[in-house]
Design a protein around this motif. Structure first.
Motif, PDB file in Angstrom:
ATOM      1  N   UNK A  24       0.816  -1.190   0.000  1.00  0.00           N
ATOM      2  CA  UNK A  24       0.000   0.000   0.000  1.00  0.00           C
ATOM      3  C   UNK A  24       0.866   1.262   0.000  1.00  0.00           C
ATOM      4  N   UNK A  25       2.013   1.188   0.658  1.00  0.00           N
ATOM      5  CA  UNK A  25       2.895   2.351   0.700  1.00  0.00           C
ATOM      6  C   UNK A  25       3.471   2.642  -0.684  1.00  0.00           C
ATOM      7  N   UNK A  26       3.727   1.635  -1.473  1.00  0.00           N
ATOM      8  CA  UNK A  26       4.278   1.873  -2.804  1.00  0.00           C
ATOM      9  C   UNK A  26       3.242   2.522  -3.717  1.00  0.00           C
ATOM     10  N   UNK A  27       1.963   2.213  -3.505  1.00  0.00           N
ATOM     11  CA  UNK A  27       0.912   2.833  -4.308  1.00  0.00           C
ATOM     12  C   UNK A  27       0.819   4.326  -4.015  1.00  0.00           C
ATOM     13  N   UNK A  28       0.902   4.706  -2.748  1.00  0.00           N
ATOM     14  CA  UNK A  28       0.849   6.122  -2.400  1.00  0.00           C
ATOM     15  C   UNK A  28       2.114   6.845  -2.876  1.00  0.00           C
ATOM     16  N   UNK A  29       3.237   6.131  -2.887  1.00  0.00           N
ATOM     17  CA  UNK A  29       4.463   6.715  -3.421  1.00  0.00           C
ATOM     18  C   UNK A  29       4.313   6.997  -4.909  1.00  0.00           C
ATOM     19  N   UNK A  30       3.716   6.073  -5.654  1.00  0.00           N
ATOM     20  CA  UNK A  30       3.513   6.271  -7.091  1.00  0.00           C
ATOM     21  C   UNK A  30       2.546   7.421  -7.363  1.00  0.00           C
ATOM     22  N   UNK A  31       1.512   7.539  -6.543  1.00  0.00           N
ATOM     23  CA  UNK A  31       0.586   8.652  -6.716  1.00  0.00           C
ATOM     24  C   UNK A  31       1.258   9.985  -6.404  1.00  0.00           C
ATOM     25  N   UNK A  32       2.090  10.017  -5.400  1.00  0.00           N
ATOM     26  CA  UNK A  32       2.842  11.225  -5.089  1.00  0.00           C
ATOM     27  C   UNK A  32       3.808  11.602  -6.194  1.00  0.00           C
ATOM     28  N   UNK A  33       4.436  10.611  -6.774  1.00  0.00           N
ATOM     29  CA  UNK A  33       5.350  10.854  -7.891  1.00  0.00           C
ATOM     30  C   UNK A  33       4.592  11.377  -9.113  1.00  0.00           C
ATOM     31  N   UNK A  34       3.419  10.833  -9.369  1.00  0.00           N
ATOM     32  CA  UNK A  34       2.591  11.311 -10.478  1.00  0.00           C
ATOM     33  C   UNK A  34       2.166  12.759 -10.254  1.00  0.00           C
ATOM     34  N   UNK A  35       1.819  13.105  -9.030  1.00  0.00           N
ATOM     35  CA  UNK A  35       1.445  14.480  -8.715  1.00  0.00           C
ATOM     36  C   UNK A  35       2.630  15.422  -8.909  1.00  0.00           C
ATOM     37  N   UNK A  36       3.803  14.991  -8.519  1.00  0.00           N
ATOM     38  CA  UNK A  36       5.000  15.805  -8.714  1.00  0.00           C
ATOM     39  C   UNK A  36       5.276  16.032 -10.200  1.00  0.00           C
ATOM     40  N   UNK A  37       5.085  15.007 -11.003  1.00  0.00           N
ATOM     41  CA  UNK A  37       5.278  15.137 -12.453  1.00  0.00           C
ATOM     42  C   UNK A  37       4.236  16.078 -13.044  1.00  0.00           C
ATOM     43  N   UNK A  38       2.991  15.984 -12.572  1.00  0.00           N
ATOM     44  CA  UNK A  38       1.944  16.872 -13.077  1.00  0.00           C
ATOM     45  C   UNK A  38       2.203  18.325 -12.691  1.00  0.00           C
ATOM     46  N   UNK A  39       2.931  18.571 -11.610  1.00  0.00           N
ATOM     47  CA  UNK A  39       3.296  19.929 -11.258  1.00  0.00           C
ATOM     48  C   UNK A  39       4.526  20.400 -12.021  1.00  0.00           C
ATOM     49  N   UNK A  40       5.452  19.506 -12.309  1.00  0.00           N
ATOM     50  CA  UNK A  40       6.704  19.900 -12.946  1.00  0.00           C
ATOM     51  C   UNK A  40       6.559  20.079 -14.463  1.00  0.00           C
ATOM     52  N   UNK A  41       5.690  19.311 -15.088  1.00  0.00           N
ATOM     53  CA  UNK A  41       5.567  19.398 -16.543  1.00  0.00           C
ATOM     54  C   UNK A  41       5.050  20.746 -17.040  1.00  0.00           C
ATOM     55  N   UNK A  42       4.032  21.362 -16.423  1.00  0.00           N
ATOM     56  CA  UNK A  42       3.647  22.695 -16.909  1.00  0.00           C
ATOM     57  C   UNK A  42       4.763  23.720 -16.787  1.00  0.00           C
ATOM     58  N   UNK A  43       5.556  23.627 -15.725  1.00  0.00           N
ATOM     59  CA  UNK A  43       6.689  24.535 -15.563  1.00  0.00           C
ATOM     60  C   UNK A  43       7.711  24.325 -16.680  1.00  0.00           C
ATOM     61  N   UNK A  44       8.042  23.085 -16.961  1.00  0.00           N
ATOM     62  CA  UNK A  44       9.005  22.771 -18.014  1.00  0.00           C
ATOM     63  C   UNK A  44       8.480  23.158 -19.396  1.00  0.00           C
ATOM     64  N   UNK A  45       7.222  22.839 -19.670  1.00  0.00           N
ATOM     65  CA  UNK A  45       6.664  23.171 -20.977  1.00  0.00           C
ATOM     66  C   UNK A  45       6.512  24.673 -21.160  1.00  0.00           C
ATOM     67  N   UNK A  46       6.200  25.396 -20.090  1.00  0.00           N
ATOM     68  CA  UNK A  46       6.161  26.854 -20.172  1.00  0.00           C
ATOM     69  C   UNK A  46       7.533  27.431 -20.464  1.00  0.00           C
ATOM     70  N   UNK A  47       8.558  26.877 -19.814  1.00  0.00           N
ATOM     71  CA  UNK A  47       9.926  27.339 -20.063  1.00  0.00           C
ATOM     72  C   UNK A  47      10.330  27.084 -21.517  1.00  0.00           C
ATOM     73  N   UNK A  48      10.060  25.886 -22.011  1.00  0.00           N
ATOM     74  CA  UNK A  48      10.418  25.574 -23.398  1.00  0.00           C
ATOM     75  C   UNK A  48       9.613  26.397 -24.388  1.00  0.00           C
TER      76      UNK A  48
END
Length: 74
Positions: free
Chosen positions: A1-25
């Motif tokens: 169960x802990x690995x599932x929450x880790x994957x969801x947290x990682x997905x949320x981090x990616x969803x926050x980082x991608x708009x920043x990266x795409x805006x920069x590019x």
């Protein structure tokens, strides 16, 4: 169960980082005269910014990346 929450947290981090990266590019593409590429990156970054929760944070990160990419970083 802990690995599932880790994957969801990682997905949320990616969803926050991608708009920043795409805006920069996108800002870099506009600055170098590639308007179609910049518009495509901006639209996709806006779409991902709307997917990120909370919504204002994703769009704010997109605008922050756009400002960083279009501004002078020297």
């Amino acid at each position: 169960m802990a690995s599932f929450s880790f994957l969801l947290g990682l997905l949320l981090l990616v969803l926050w980082a991608l708009p920043l990266l795409l805006g920069f590019l996108s800002g870099r593409a506009y600055r170098h005269g590639r308007t179609k590429v910049g518009l495509g990156l901006l639209l996709f970054g806006g779409f991902l910014g709307l997917l990120a929760r909370p919504r204002p944070l994703g769009l704010l990160l997109l605008l922050l990346g756009l400002g960083l990419g279009y501004g002078r970083l020297r």
